[in-house]
Design a protein around this motif. Structure first.
Motif, PDB file in Angstrom:
ATOM      1  N   ASP A  31     -17.178 -32.097   8.471  1.00 24.28           N
ATOM      2  CA  ASP A  31     -18.261 -31.847   9.615  1.00 24.28           C
ATOM      3  C   ASP A  31     -18.482 -32.900  10.809  1.00 24.28           C
ATOM      4  O   ASP A  31     -18.710 -33.826  10.468  1.00 24.28           O
ATOM      5  N   ALA A  32     -18.242 -32.381  12.141  1.00 27.57           N
ATOM      6  CA  ALA A  32     -18.272 -33.516  13.125  1.00 27.57           C
ATOM      7  C   ALA A  32     -19.659 -34.245  13.278  1.00 27.57           C
ATOM      8  O   ALA A  32     -19.836 -35.264  13.393  1.00 27.57           O
ATOM      9  N   HIS A  89     -16.446 -40.463  20.824  1.00 28.40           N
ATOM     10  CA  HIS A  89     -15.529 -39.479  20.582  1.00 28.40           C
ATOM     11  C   HIS A  89     -14.008 -39.868  19.863  1.00 28.40           C
ATOM     12  O   HIS A  89     -13.695 -39.191  18.995  1.00 28.40           O
ATOM     13  N   PRO A  90     -13.558 -41.016  20.244  1.00 30.84           N
ATOM     14  CA  PRO A  90     -12.188 -41.399  19.454  1.00 30.84           C
ATOM     15  C   PRO A  90     -12.438 -41.972  18.242  1.00 30.84           C
ATOM     16  O   PRO A  90     -11.730 -41.531  17.308  1.00 30.84           O
ATOM     17  N   MET A  96     -11.728 -37.891  11.586  1.00 31.71           N
ATOM     18  CA  MET A  96     -11.771 -36.327  11.407  1.00 31.71           C
ATOM     19  C   MET A  96     -10.151 -36.114  10.953  1.00 31.71           C
ATOM     20  O   MET A  96     -10.013 -35.524   9.821  1.00 31.71           O
ATOM     21  N   GLN A  97      -9.328 -36.661  11.581  1.00 33.67           N
ATOM     22  CA  GLN A  97      -7.768 -36.604  11.282  1.00 33.67           C
ATOM     23  C   GLN A  97      -7.449 -37.268  10.389  1.00 33.67           C
ATOM     24  O   GLN A  97      -6.664 -36.799   9.421  1.00 33.67           O
ATOM     25  N   SER A  98      -8.286 -38.385   9.817  1.00 34.37           N
ATOM     26  CA  SER A  98      -7.825 -38.917   8.594  1.00 34.37           C
ATOM     27  C   SER A  98      -8.282 -38.177   7.359  1.00 34.37           C
ATOM     28  O   SER A  98      -7.723 -38.003   6.470  1.00 34.37           O
ATOM     29  N   LEU A  99      -9.638 -37.561   7.758  1.00 37.18           N
ATOM     30  CA  LEU A  99     -10.103 -36.553   6.539  1.00 37.18           C
ATOM     31  C   LEU A  99      -9.173 -35.461   6.275  1.00 37.18           C
ATOM     32  O   LEU A  99      -8.966 -34.730   5.338  1.00 37.18           O
ATOM     33  N   SER A 108      -7.904 -26.818   5.825  1.00 40.62           N
ATOM     34  CA  SER A 108      -9.022 -27.495   6.052  1.00 40.62           C
ATOM     35  C   SER A 108      -9.808 -26.688   7.063  1.00 40.62           C
ATOM     36  O   SER A 108      -9.323 -26.095   8.011  1.00 40.62           O
ATOM     37  N   LEU A 109     -11.130 -26.894   7.247  1.00 41.23           N
ATOM     38  CA  LEU A 109     -11.838 -26.354   8.011  1.00 41.23           C
ATOM     39  C   LEU A 109     -12.816 -27.409   8.588  1.00 41.23           C
ATOM     40  O   LEU A 109     -13.663 -28.267   8.077  1.00 41.23           O
ATOM     41  N   SER A 110     -12.711 -27.468   9.967  1.00 43.49           N
ATOM     42  CA  SER A 110     -13.274 -28.764  10.596  1.00 43.49           C
ATOM     43  C   SER A 110     -14.298 -27.781  11.333  1.00 43.49           C
ATOM     44  O   SER A 110     -14.078 -27.174  12.242  1.00 43.49           O
ATOM     45  N   VAL A 111     -15.726 -28.392  11.393  1.00 46.27           N
ATOM     46  CA  VAL A 111     -16.826 -27.725  12.047  1.00 46.27           C
ATOM     47  C   VAL A 111     -16.902 -28.629  13.262  1.00 46.27           C
ATOM     48  O   VAL A 111     -17.500 -29.896  13.204  1.00 46.27           O
TER      49      VAL A 111
END
Length: 200
Positions: A31-32, A89-90, A96-99, A108-111
């Motif tokens: 989740d972002a 943002h970076p 998120m990329q690492s997760l 995987s589902l990224s919110v």
């Protein structure tokens, strides 16, 4: 590298309910909004950079970020907001990329609430949009945040439009009915993503 799905939707569209259902199916959910908090936790380079730039008044006495104060500063000033976005943002993206890489489920589902605005949808194998009409969004938002109709409409107008979000969708979950109907759609999509993940 597992199959990557991005989930987005307007405010109060039901993204959390949808991601919770996917989570119950043992899918890795990233989740972002949660990651955005992690990258500015005490001791992080994110928090240090904010403190250096905005001054120690944006830090609580316990060392955590004073989000309300920071939000009010950047809300008033486009340049300050731009600086903050360029910092965060970076950091969020990298985390998120690492997760996503560490994900042990088939996909995987990224919110990502601002998926359309940030153009990040190009980084995903599939885009899922939770869709609800604006009238329902406003009603839910007013109930959830105890806000006025004018406040709710202002938040809505600051985001991508419903048409813009739908223009990047590979799949759409329609969230105008009950949770049972919502769960049924999630299960169907889960099976679809499992088979797409196998062929990737």
């Amino acid at each position: 590298m597992s199959f990557k799905v991005a989930l987005t939707g307007g405010i109060a569209s039901g993204k959390t309910a949808v991601s919770n259902f996917f989570s119950e199916l043992n899918v890795t959910v990233i989740d972002a909004d949660i990651v955005a908090r992690e990258v500015v936790a005490p001791g992080t380079i994110g928090l240090e950079a904010i403190k250096k730039y905005f001054g120690s008044e944006v830090i609580h006495s316990d060392g955590s970020l004073n989000r309300d104060l920071l939000r009010s500063i950047v809300f008033e000033d486009e340049q300050e907001r731009q600086w903050l976005n360029n910092l965060l943002h970076p950091l969020i993206r990298k985390r998120m990329q690492s997760l996503e890489k560490k994900s042990t489920s088939s996909y995987s589902l990224s919110v990502i609430p601002l998926l359309y605005e940030s153009k990040q949808y190009q980084l995903y194998d599939s885009v899922l949009v939770v869709d609800v009409n604006e009238k329902q969004q406003i009603t839910r938002l007013m109930a959830r945040d105890n806000s006025s109709k004018a406040q709710a409409m202002a938040i809505l107008s600051s985001q991508a439009t419903r048409a813009e979000r739908l223009s990047i969708a590979d799949d759409v979950i329609e969230n105008s009915k009950d949770l049972h109907y919502l769960q049924h759609q999630v299960i169907n999509l889960h099976n679809k993503y499992l088979s797409l993940a196998k062929t990737k």
